[in-house]
Design a protein around this motif. Structure first.
Motif, short mmCIF file in Angstrom:
data_model
loop_
_atom_site.label_atom_id
_atom_site.label_comp_id
_atom_site.label_asym_id
_atom_site.label_seq_id
_atom_site.Cartn_x
_atom_site.Cartn_y
_atom_site.Cartn_z
N PHE A 1 40.84 47.17 38.17
CA PHE A 1 41.28 46.29 39.69
C PHE A 1 41.81 44.91 39.13
CE2 PHE A 1 37.64 48.77 41.52
CZ PHE A 1 38.61 49.82 41.78
N HIS A 2 40.94 44.13 38.49
CA HIS A 2 41.54 42.71 38.20
C HIS A 2 41.10 42.48 36.86
CE1 HIS A 2 42.31 38.50 38.92
NE2 HIS A 2 42.84 38.98 39.74
N VAL A 3 41.84 41.43 36.15
CA VAL A 3 41.38 40.90 34.90
C VAL A 3 41.34 39.41 35.12
CG1 VAL A 3 42.04 40.90 32.59
CG2 VAL A 3 42.72 42.74 33.65
N PHE A 4 40.05 39.07 34.95
CA PHE A 4 39.96 37.58 34.87
C PHE A 4 39.88 37.09 33.23
CE2 PHE A 4 37.61 39.07 38.57
CZ PHE A 4 38.35 38.22 39.46
N ASN A 5 40.83 36.20 33.04
CA ASN A 5 41.07 35.86 31.54
C ASN A 5 40.29 34.60 31.25
OD1 ASN A 5 41.81 35.52 29.08
ND2 ASN A 5 43.83 35.14 29.36
N LEU A 6 39.10 34.44 30.90
CA LEU A 6 38.43 33.45 30.49
C LEU A 6 38.13 33.15 28.97
CD1 LEU A 6 35.65 34.18 33.33
CD2 LEU A 6 37.55 32.45 33.37
N LEU A 7 39.03 33.84 28.33
CA LEU A 7 39.32 33.45 26.70
C LEU A 7 39.34 31.86 26.46
CD1 LEU A 7 41.11 36.50 25.66
CD2 LEU A 7 38.92 35.88 24.74
N ARG A 8 38.57 31.53 25.69
CA ARG A 8 38.76 30.08 25.13
C ARG A 8 39.80 29.98 23.99
NH1 ARG A 8 32.74 27.83 25.36
NH2 ARG A 8 32.46 29.55 24.06
N VAL A 9 40.71 29.14 23.77
CA VAL A 9 41.39 29.06 22.73
C VAL A 9 40.74 27.96 21.73
CG1 VAL A 9 43.64 28.49 21.73
CG2 VAL A 9 43.46 29.82 23.92
N PHE B 1 15.70 28.63 51.93
CA PHE B 1 16.15 27.82 50.79
C PHE B 1 17.45 27.07 51.14
CE2 PHE B 1 16.23 31.84 49.03
CZ PHE B 1 17.65 31.93 48.38
N HIS B 2 17.64 25.85 50.38
CA HIS B 2 19.12 25.59 50.08
C HIS B 2 19.72 26.41 49.14
CE1 HIS B 2 17.84 22.22 52.84
NE2 HIS B 2 17.16 22.04 52.17
N ALA B 3 21.06 26.74 49.44
CA ALA B 3 21.74 27.31 48.50
C ALA B 3 23.30 27.18 48.51
CB ALA B 3 21.58 28.96 48.90
N TYR B 4 23.91 27.34 47.21
CA TYR B 4 25.38 27.11 47.12
C TYR B 4 26.08 28.68 47.21
CZ TYR B 4 30.11 26.30 44.89
OH TYR B 4 31.21 26.15 44.73
N VAL B 5 27.08 29.13 47.85
CA VAL B 5 27.77 30.08 47.73
C VAL B 5 28.80 30.02 46.75
CG1 VAL B 5 28.74 31.91 49.05
CG2 VAL B 5 27.24 30.43 50.07
N ASP B 6 28.58 30.84 45.78
CA ASP B 6 29.45 30.97 44.38
C ASP B 6 29.81 32.28 44.10
OD1 ASP B 6 30.46 29.85 42.20
OD2 ASP B 6 28.84 29.19 41.18
N THR B 7 30.67 32.51 43.13
CA THR B 7 31.09 33.95 42.81
C THR B 7 30.24 34.16 41.42
OG1 THR B 7 32.80 33.10 41.59
CG2 THR B 7 33.49 33.53 43.56
N ASP B 8 30.31 35.32 41.13
CA ASP B 8 29.50 36.06 40.17
C ASP B 8 30.21 35.30 38.84
OD1 ASP B 8 27.84 37.93 39.15
OD2 ASP B 8 29.58 39.03 38.13
N LEU C 1 36.38 29.12 44.60
CA LEU C 1 37.24 29.50 45.19
C LEU C 1 38.52 30.45 44.71
CD1 LEU C 1 37.65 25.86 47.38
CD2 LEU C 1 36.59 28.08 48.16
N SER C 2 38.99 29.73 43.48
CA SER C 2 39.96 30.69 42.99
C SER C 2 39.56 32.08 42.47
CB SER C 2 40.43 29.87 41.90
OG SER C 2 39.81 29.91 40.76
N GLY D 1 38.88 38.24 44.24
CA GLY D 1 38.13 39.28 44.59
C GLY D 1 36.96 39.20 43.89
N ASP D 2 36.22 38.23 43.14
CA ASP D 2 35.17 38.30 42.67
C ASP D 2 34.23 38.27 43.51
OD1 ASP D 2 33.43 38.48 40.68
OD2 ASP D 2 33.51 36.17 40.19
N GLU D 3 32.86 38.81 43.27
CA GLU D 3 31.80 39.10 44.23
C GLU D 3 31.04 37.68 44.17
OE1 GLU D 3 27.63 41.57 43.89
OE2 GLU D 3 28.81 41.35 42.30
N PRO D 4 30.76 37.37 45.88
CA PRO D 4 30.29 36.41 45.98
C PRO D 4 28.63 36.36 45.94
CG PRO D 4 30.61 37.53 48.30
CD PRO D 4 31.28 38.27 46.85
N VAL D 5 28.02 35.15 45.22
CA VAL D 5 26.40 35.31 44.85
C VAL D 5 26.09 33.91 45.38
CG1 VAL D 5 26.82 36.85 42.94
CG2 VAL D 5 27.01 34.43 42.71
#
Lengths: 283, 260
Positions: free
Chosen positions: A269-277, A29-36, A55-56, A61-65
């Protein structure tokens, strides 16, 4: 003698059938390679912002899905190396998909361009910009149902997207039953016609548990106003040593403080800050 | 390589094997033997918990007294998994402990533990290691007594494992507590006196399979479900928390809604 011969023939035929099944490469199937992270938070079209996110976070180091383009299903793959250099790109993926837990055993990948996917193909649903007429009342009903789920904590974050009457559930949970509970609740909402369940069940290993407890302690210490008896405005998703901060805080300073605090959690290992203000009422 | 070096390597290997065996044996010897205790005569509770001081009648659960911590830092909402200890047995004060068959005890307690795992795991996934955010569930079957001799027709095919006397759970109650698995602090507790075992006996070590002892299985399943009911009730959000949870929850994908 005859019956023995017959049994042998049946055995031979069935065993060759079994072998053929085992060798079967699965579906393509057709897919797009994204991160988790991006796949579970940036639902909808694969646009410039989405590719930027992929990409960012991959760089961090986020996992590809894989995103199955025809229905937006997120698939965790067994062979990470086969896809990690293709993050942010389209491809044809071949393998065996297990819908129940959102995983795929990859056997072959072949990069392609978005323009290679013919017009009218269901896979273009996420490529071509589309507008959906969405019922705000239906959206609110689903939102409320998910907000009231029992046994969700600050370590779970369940999100959803409503496209017309189709719902895509995403996020992360530490309780596998929350995955099915969310689906069951949304299914019962009148007006919903289909559900794709991309909720990821997080591992409960000792290492991640220590990081969860450490992150909560750090945040509760300096940002205690966001925590209450049974929950919090800040969600702490921990997966394989990475911390993803989600939710809403009042100021940019609070968001930065949460990020700094979580960076001092031992073992993370890593902190991804996706908090919204939160937007102030005046703005 | 010289003979001497070879010899030394071989003796080192042998030494390590012996050391490994010794460590393993020491580990085995530390394993606690299942203990069977008795309820003290005329006591209201068995003594399984360190303290029964906080127990109060549980609303909506007849015959049960319970406790759920309301401390902001330590309450049921603050944990996400649990370890489940082997179930303990407390005999009735006047029971003759000489009649207790170890295999029957193990069959009954293992069955009840499995029922607890089944009923609790969707609320608190069961893990095998204590640690942060993990509860320890301890449970005891309290008030076990013995009935008459098991009829020959009802005995297990393997007579060596067969029970001489049936185990009577007619007056049994269940005591269960959830502790912080790191500190041992009591987070919740339940003493369930509901008489589910009335008329139920165990006359076989094959409890899980033998049709004859279905009433005993139903009683254990029932107690396990009541433990879950208690957890569900204790986890219910207060109106104030429900309001906060509702206001706080905003999906991230709302941008895609773009309501027209």
């Amino acid at each position: 003698m005859k019956s023995a011969l017959l049994t042998a023939v049946i055995l031979l035929v069935s065993s060759s059938g079994l072998c053929a099944a085992a060798d079967r490469p699965g579906e393509t199937f057709h897919a797009y390679v994204d991160t988790d992270i991006c796949s579970r938070l940036m639902l909808g079209p694969i646009n410039e912002a989405r590719v930027g996110c992929s990409l960012s976070t991959a760089k961090d180091g986020d996992e590809p899905v894989l995103i199955r383009l025809q229905n937006n299903m997120v698939l965790t793959v067994n062979k990470r190396k086969m896809v990690e250099k293709l993050v942010g790109q389209f491809m044809q993926a071949t393998g065996q998909v297990k819908v129940s837990d959102g995983t795929m055993k990859l056997s072959e990948v072949s990069p392609e361009q978005a323009k290679d996917i013919p017009a009218g193909d269901p896979a273009r649903k996420l490529i071509d910009p589309q507008t959906y007429r969405t019922d705000a009342k239906l959206y609110e009903k689903i939102r409320h149902e998910l907000a009231m789920m029992p046994y969700t904590s600050e370590f779970d974050f369940i999100s959803f997207s409503l496209m017309g009457t189709d719902v895509i559930l995403t996020g992360w949970t530490v309780r596998s039953t929350n995955r099915s509970e969310a689906q069951s609740r949304v299914k019962d909402v009148e007006g919903v016609t289909s559900i794709v369940n991309n909720i990821d069940v997080l591992p409960l290993g000792h290492f991640d548990m220590q990081i969860r407890a450490g992150a909560r302690a750090q945040l509760a210490q300096s940002l205690s106003r966001y925590f209450w008896g049974s929950g919090s405005d800040i969600k702490i998703v921990v997966k394989n040593g990475d911390i993803i901060l989600l939710g809403t805080v009042a100021t940019k300073e609070d968001s930065d403080l949460a990020f700094i605090r979580c960076n001092s959690v031992p073992g993370a290992f890593h902190v991804f800050n996706l908090l919204r203000v939160r937007k102030s009422s005046g703005s | 390589m010289s003979k001497k070096v070879k010899f030394n390597l071989n003796s080192m290997r042998a030494g390590m094997t012996v050391a490994l065996l010794l460590v393993t044996m020491a580990g085995c010897s530390r394993e606690q033997k299942p203990t069977v205790k008795k309820i003290p005569a005329n006591a209201e509770f068995s003594g399984f918990f360190k303290s029964y001081a906080n127990l109060k009648p549980v609303a909506g659960m007849e015959g049960a007294v319970g406790y759920a911590a309301t401390n902001a830092q330590k309450n049921l909402h603050k944990y996400i998994a649990c370890v489940i200890d082997p179930v303990e047995v407390y005999l009735a004060s006047d029971a003759d402990e000489a009649k207790l068959n170890e295999t029957a005890r193990a069959a009954a307690t293992e069955y009840f533990r499995a029922a607890l795992v089944k009923s609790v795991s969707s609320a608190y996934p069961v893990v095998d290691q204590a640690g942060p955010l993990v509860l320890r569930l301890r449970a005891a079957v309290v008030g076990v007594d013995f009935g008459g001799e098991v009829a020959a027709a009802d005995k297990d095919a393997d007579q060596k494992k067969g029970l001489a006397y049936s185990v009577n759970i007619g007056k049994v109650r269940v005591e269960m507590e959830l502790l912080d698995s790191e500190t041992g602090e009591q987070i919740a507790a339940l003493v369930d006196k509901e008489n589910l075992g009335n008329g139920a006996e165990i006359g076989s070590t094959q409890l899980a399979r033998n049709v004859k002892w279905a009433a005993a299985r139903a009683a254990f399943d029932g107690w396990a479900l009541r433990v879950r009911d208690f957890l569900n009730a204790s986890n219910e959000l207060s109106p104030e928390d429900a309001d906060k949870a509702d206001k706080s929850y905003q999906p991230y994908s709302s941008a895609t809604v773009a309501a027209k």
